[in-house]
Design an enzyme around this catalytic site. Structure first.
Site, PDB file in Angstrom:
ATOM      1  N   HIS A  37      -3.852  46.803  65.324  1.00 42.50           N
ATOM      2  CA  HIS A  37      -2.587  46.425  66.084  1.00 42.50           C
ATOM      3  C   HIS A  37      -2.716  45.004  66.836  1.00 42.50           C
ATOM      4  CE1 HIS A  37      -3.071  50.884  67.108  1.00 42.50           C
ATOM      5  NE2 HIS A  37      -1.782  50.739  66.823  1.00 42.50           N
ATOM      6  N   GLN A  61       7.801  62.651  66.173  1.00 43.09           N
ATOM      7  CA  GLN A  61       7.096  62.540  64.518  1.00 43.09           C
ATOM      8  C   GLN A  61       5.857  63.303  64.505  1.00 43.09           C
ATOM      9  OE1 GLN A  61       6.619  58.238  65.471  1.00 43.09           O
ATOM     10  NE2 GLN A  61       4.477  58.340  64.512  1.00 43.09           N
ATOM     11  N   GLN A 153       5.642  54.531  55.564  1.00 42.25           N
ATOM     12  CA  GLN A 153       6.464  54.473  57.054  1.00 42.25           C
ATOM     13  C   GLN A 153       7.304  53.098  56.659  1.00 42.25           C
ATOM     14  OE1 GLN A 153       5.279  54.964  60.918  1.00 42.25           O
ATOM     15  NE2 GLN A 153       4.519  53.062  60.951  1.00 42.25           N
ATOM     16  N   VAL A 176      -6.039  46.160  58.098  1.00 45.17           N
ATOM     17  CA  VAL A 176      -7.093  45.703  58.697  1.00 45.17           C
ATOM     18  C   VAL A 176      -8.199  46.532  58.548  1.00 45.17           C
ATOM     19  CG1 VAL A 176      -8.387  44.486  60.526  1.00 45.17           C
ATOM     20  CG2 VAL A 176      -5.809  44.407  60.102  1.00 45.17           C
ATOM     21  N   ARG A 187      -7.006  57.135  65.278  1.00 43.86           N
ATOM     22  CA  ARG A 187      -7.669  58.428  64.940  1.00 43.86           C
ATOM     23  C   ARG A 187      -9.081  58.337  64.497  1.00 43.86           C
ATOM     24  NH1 ARG A 187      -2.277  59.848  62.910  1.00 43.86           N
ATOM     25  NH2 ARG A 187      -1.377  61.429  64.185  1.00 43.86           N
TER      26      ARG A 187
HETATM   27  O1  PAF Z   1       2.976  53.424  63.488  1.00 46.80           O
HETATM   28  C1  PAF Z   1       2.986  53.953  64.422  1.00 46.80           C
HETATM   29  O2  PAF Z   1       2.414  53.862  65.242  1.00 46.80           O
HETATM   30  C2  PAF Z   1       4.295  54.898  64.641  1.00 46.80           C
HETATM   31  O3  PAF Z   1       4.814  55.330  63.619  1.00 46.80           O
HETATM   32  C3  PAF Z   1       5.550  53.734  65.205  1.00 46.80           C
HETATM   33  C4  PAF Z   1       6.079  52.983  64.177  1.00 46.80           C
HETATM   34  C5  PAF Z   1       5.089  53.134  66.479  1.00 46.80           C
HETATM   35  C6  PAF Z   1       6.695  54.653  65.616  1.00 46.80           C
HETATM   36  O4  PAF Z   1       6.495  55.832  66.645  1.00 46.80           O
END
Ligand code: PAF
Length: 286
Positions: A37, A61, A153, A176, A187
């Site tokens: 991140h 989700q 995604q 990364v 996770r």
């Molecule tokens: O990749 C993620 O962490 C999630 O799917 C996102 C893009 C923040 C949407 O909730």
């Protein structure tokens, strides 16, 4: 650094920034931040005058049997990390504000949401597309950064952005990895030491696939089988899918071409992990 919880306040802030000529870069996250991140955020820093990070564990989700309840959360730690990388605003809304009573509008990116993870997580990409569209409307970014580890995604978000003419530049950022090759994921924290060892077979099998292609193999079936065998040899692994496909349409391929995507999802113990790699047929481009 500011933390904004309120949707209207965030929208007003974004509007004011835009009116004053500032560009907004955005990194959406579900928190429990790791170096992956932080790399997205550093990339985001270069893309706009103001960097906004959202931290929102999106219930829409997660399937009913998935890990929404146990998904790791630690806002204090996340805020400290965001401050370190120069984030300007954290947007941290409540689930009831994003999905108020009566909410009934969803975004479905039809074909790209099927297959791969979509087959094992029904409704997942509908939840992702919906929340990302909402976040775009709230944060009004000029550019948004997404990790390439979540390759389906990223494909879904790119398609949605194009199909709905959303005025946001979508930037993919390379996966990364830990020094031993494990793709970073929030996770990973669920893995025991033994499971973590087994999980290394994911990146190892992707490297093995690249090696097979380097040596001339072009048949998706044989590559997928070799990857399956490498992963299955490790204790506590259960493969969901291993698929050679086109990197943008995600459709199956009869033959490995240059820049083919190899994507996989594996349960290691109770933890679901995904990984992928672009396989090249041209030497020196791996
Ligand atoms: O990749 C993620 O962490 C999630 O799917 C996102 C893009 C923040 C949407 O909730």
């Amino acid at each position: 650094m500011e933390i904004i919880n309120d949707i209207n306040q965030m929208q007003k802030r974004a509007e004011a920034l835009r009116n004053s000529g500032k560009t907004i870069a955005f990194v959406p996250t579900m928190g429990y931040l790791h170096d992956g991140h932080l790399a997205l955020m550093r990339a985001g820093r270069e893309l706009g005058d103001v960097l906004v990070v959202s931290i929102f564990v999106n219930p829409a989700q997660f399937g009913p049997k998935e890990d929404f309840g146990s998904y790791p959360r630690d806002l204090e730690r996340d805020s400290a990390l965001c401050r370190q990388v120069g984030v300007d605003i954290i947007f941290h809304p409540a689930a009831e504000a994003i999905y108020p009573r009566g909410f009934q509008t969803h975004i479905e990116v039809e074909n790209l949401s099927r297959g791969l993870c979509g087959d094992f997580r029904p409704g997942h990409f509908r939840g992702v597309a919906t929340v990302v569209a909402k976040l775009f409307n709230i944060i009004k970014p000029h550019a948004a950064v997404f990790g390439e580890k979540d390759c389906q995604q990223l494909a879904v978000i790119r398609r949605m952005t194009a199909d709905l003419n959303l005025d946001v530049q979508i930037v993919g950022y390379p996966t990364v990895r830990e020094t031993d090759g494990l793709a970073m994921s929030s996770r990973n924290t669920f893995l025991s030491a033994a499971e973590r060892q087994s999980a290394l077979s994911l990146s190892r099998s992707l490297e093995q696939a690249q090696q097979m292609v380097r040596e001339g193999e072009r048949a998706p079936g044989r590559i997928e089988q070799a990857v399956r065998e490498t992963i299955s040899r490790e204790p506590a692994t259960e493969i969901e899918y291993v698929r050679v496909c086109h990197p943008e349409s995600l459709s199956e391929l009869k033959w490995v071409e240059d820049s083919t995507l190899l994507a996989l999802a594996v349960r290691v113990g109770k933890t679901r992990l995904i990984d992928n790699r672009i396989i090249t047929t041209k030497p020196g481009r791996e």
